[in-house]
Motif scaffolding. Structure first.
Motif, PDB file in Angstrom:
ATOM      1  N   LYS A   6       4.553  27.156   8.637  1.00  0.00           N
ATOM      2  CA  LYS A   6       4.836  27.399   7.211  1.00  0.00           C
ATOM      3  C   LYS A   6       6.328  27.488   6.937  1.00  0.00           C
ATOM      4  O   LYS A   6       6.779  27.213   5.827  1.00  0.00           O
ATOM      5  CB  LYS A   6       4.155  28.691   6.739  1.00  0.00           C
ATOM      6  N   LEU A   7       7.102  27.872   7.959  1.00  0.00           N
ATOM      7  CA  LEU A   7       8.555  27.947   7.812  1.00  0.00           C
ATOM      8  C   LEU A   7       9.218  26.589   8.027  1.00  0.00           C
ATOM      9  O   LEU A   7      10.435  26.472   7.900  1.00  0.00           O
ATOM     10  CB  LEU A   7       9.141  28.972   8.792  1.00  0.00           C
ATOM     11  N   GLY A   8       8.425  25.573   8.372  1.00  0.00           N
ATOM     12  CA  GLY A   8       8.950  24.225   8.516  1.00  0.00           C
ATOM     13  C   GLY A   8       9.178  23.747   9.942  1.00  0.00           C
ATOM     14  O   GLY A   8       9.649  22.633  10.148  1.00  0.00           O
ATOM     15  N   PHE A   9       8.822  24.562  10.917  1.00  0.00           N
ATOM     16  CA  PHE A   9       8.981  24.134  12.307  1.00  0.00           C
ATOM     17  C   PHE A   9       7.865  23.162  12.695  1.00  0.00           C
ATOM     18  O   PHE A   9       6.760  23.240  12.169  1.00  0.00           O
ATOM     19  CB  PHE A   9       8.946  25.345  13.252  1.00  0.00           C
ATOM     20  N   GLU A  10       8.169  22.261  13.625  1.00  0.00           N
ATOM     21  CA  GLU A  10       7.158  21.376  14.209  1.00  0.00           C
ATOM     22  C   GLU A  10       6.542  22.129  15.384  1.00  0.00           C
ATOM     23  O   GLU A  10       7.237  22.461  16.340  1.00  0.00           O
ATOM     24  CB  GLU A  10       7.788  20.079  14.698  1.00  0.00           C
ATOM     25  N   ILE A  11       5.249  22.385  15.307  1.00  0.00           N
ATOM     26  CA  ILE A  11       4.579  23.257  16.272  1.00  0.00           C
ATOM     27  C   ILE A  11       3.579  22.487  17.116  1.00  0.00           C
ATOM     28  O   ILE A  11       2.792  21.689  16.605  1.00  0.00           O
ATOM     29  CB  ILE A  11       3.831  24.401  15.546  1.00  0.00           C
ATOM     30  N   GLU A  12       3.622  22.761  18.411  1.00  0.00           N
ATOM     31  CA  GLU A  12       2.553  22.380  19.331  1.00  0.00           C
ATOM     32  C   GLU A  12       2.011  23.675  19.894  1.00  0.00           C
ATOM     33  O   GLU A  12       2.777  24.589  20.222  1.00  0.00           O
ATOM     34  CB  GLU A  12       3.065  21.479  20.447  1.00  0.00           C
ATOM     35  N   ALA A  13       0.692  23.759  19.992  1.00  0.00           N
ATOM     36  CA  ALA A  13       0.052  24.988  20.454  1.00  0.00           C
ATOM     37  C   ALA A  13      -0.902  24.653  21.593  1.00  0.00           C
ATOM     38  O   ALA A  13      -1.681  23.699  21.489  1.00  0.00           O
ATOM     39  CB  ALA A  13      -0.700  25.657  19.304  1.00  0.00           C
ATOM     40  N   ILE A  14      -0.816  25.446  22.655  1.00  0.00           N
ATOM     41  CA  ILE A  14      -1.740  25.255  23.771  1.00  0.00           C
ATOM     42  C   ILE A  14      -2.445  26.582  24.063  1.00  0.00           C
ATOM     43  O   ILE A  14      -1.881  27.655  23.886  1.00  0.00           O
ATOM     44  CB  ILE A  14      -1.037  24.719  25.036  1.00  0.00           C
ATOM     45  N   ASP A  15      -3.684  26.458  24.485  1.00  0.00           N
ATOM     46  CA  ASP A  15      -4.482  27.617  24.858  1.00  0.00           C
ATOM     47  C   ASP A  15      -5.595  27.138  25.778  1.00  0.00           C
ATOM     48  O   ASP A  15      -5.948  25.952  25.761  1.00  0.00           O
ATOM     49  CB  ASP A  15      -5.071  28.301  23.621  1.00  0.00           C
ATOM     50  N   PHE A  16      -6.157  28.048  26.578  1.00  0.00           N
ATOM     51  CA  PHE A  16      -7.264  27.662  27.450  1.00  0.00           C
ATOM     52  C   PHE A  16      -8.623  27.894  26.802  1.00  0.00           C
ATOM     53  O   PHE A  16      -9.662  27.607  27.386  1.00  0.00           O
ATOM     54  CB  PHE A  16      -7.166  28.307  28.823  1.00  0.00           C
ATOM     55  N   SER A  17      -8.631  28.365  25.574  1.00  0.00           N
ATOM     56  CA  SER A  17      -9.876  28.620  24.855  1.00  0.00           C
ATOM     57  C   SER A  17     -10.130  27.521  23.822  1.00  0.00           C
ATOM     58  O   SER A  17      -9.386  27.376  22.851  1.00  0.00           O
ATOM     59  CB  SER A  17      -9.823  29.973  24.149  1.00  0.00           C
ATOM     60  N   PHE A  18     -11.196  26.774  24.045  1.00  0.00           N
ATOM     61  CA  PHE A  18     -11.588  25.730  23.099  1.00  0.00           C
ATOM     62  C   PHE A  18     -11.864  26.325  21.717  1.00  0.00           C
ATOM     63  O   PHE A  18     -11.465  25.763  20.695  1.00  0.00           O
ATOM     64  CB  PHE A  18     -12.831  25.001  23.630  1.00  0.00           C
TER      65      PHE A  18
END
Length: 187
Positions: A57-69
């Motif tokens: 929302k602040l304008g950053f390009e985000i990639e998110a990783i997690d081990f939970s589907f």
């Protein structure tokens, strides 16, 4: 590491939650000046995306990783609901999935997840020059959450292999009688 349970434990937990996103980490908001001038952020152990959504929302390009589907499914739902573009990937970084990372970032955040010590050094290699590693978590066992174990607590020695010249800041704080610690390192 087996932070507060394995992927199945977290899948069940996220599946049973209502479709309301938790508020982002207040300390992250207080630290936003450290992210100025940066564009790409990797959120490790993102859960259902409360911090990823905030940063997007602040304008950053985000990639998110997690081990939970289930966590990533919820994150995608919340991102779509807010009309935000966040790339997600199912990955267990504690099991050397770090080699699956293929690019560099301006910042990497890890909130309430303790990695094996050697991975902090590896993560620095996935930062652009002047990039930051932001790590936040419990500094002692909380009295009100029996799911958190000793192996989940952050310690200074977790970061002993990082270059001390790249250390930026450490903040210890308390919320509702629970003690936390936040570290920031720079490449």
């Amino acid at each position: 590491m087996n932070y507060m349970g394995n992927a199945n434990w977290w899948n069940n937990r996220f599946q049973s939650r209502s479709l309301n996103l938790m508020k982002h980490e207040k300390t992250l908001e207080e630290d936003i000046q450290f992210f100025q001038g940066r564009k790409t952020i990797l959120d490790i152990a993102s859960g259902d995306g409360r911090n990823a959504i905030y940063l997007a929302k602040l304008g950053f390009e985000i990639e998110a990783i997690d081990f939970s589907f289930e966590a990533l499914k919820r994150l995608n739902y919340f991102a779509n609901r807010e009309n935000l573009k966040i790339k997600t990937e199912l990955m267990d970084i504690s099991k050397d999935d770090i080699i699956k990372l293929t690019k560099k970032y301006d910042a990497i955040i890890i909130n309430h997840y303790r990695l094996p010590q050697k991975l902090y050094v590896d993560l620095i290699n996935f930062l652009n020059i002047e990039g930051i590693l932001w790590v936040n978590g419990f500094s002692e066992l909380p009295k009100d959450n029996p799911n958190i174990r000793e192996s989940d607590i952050l310690y200074d020695e977790d970061f002993k292999d990082l270059n001390p010249n790249n250390f930026i800041d450490k903040k210890e704080y308390e919320i509702n009688n629970n003690r936390f610690i936040r570290y920031i390192w720079k490449k």
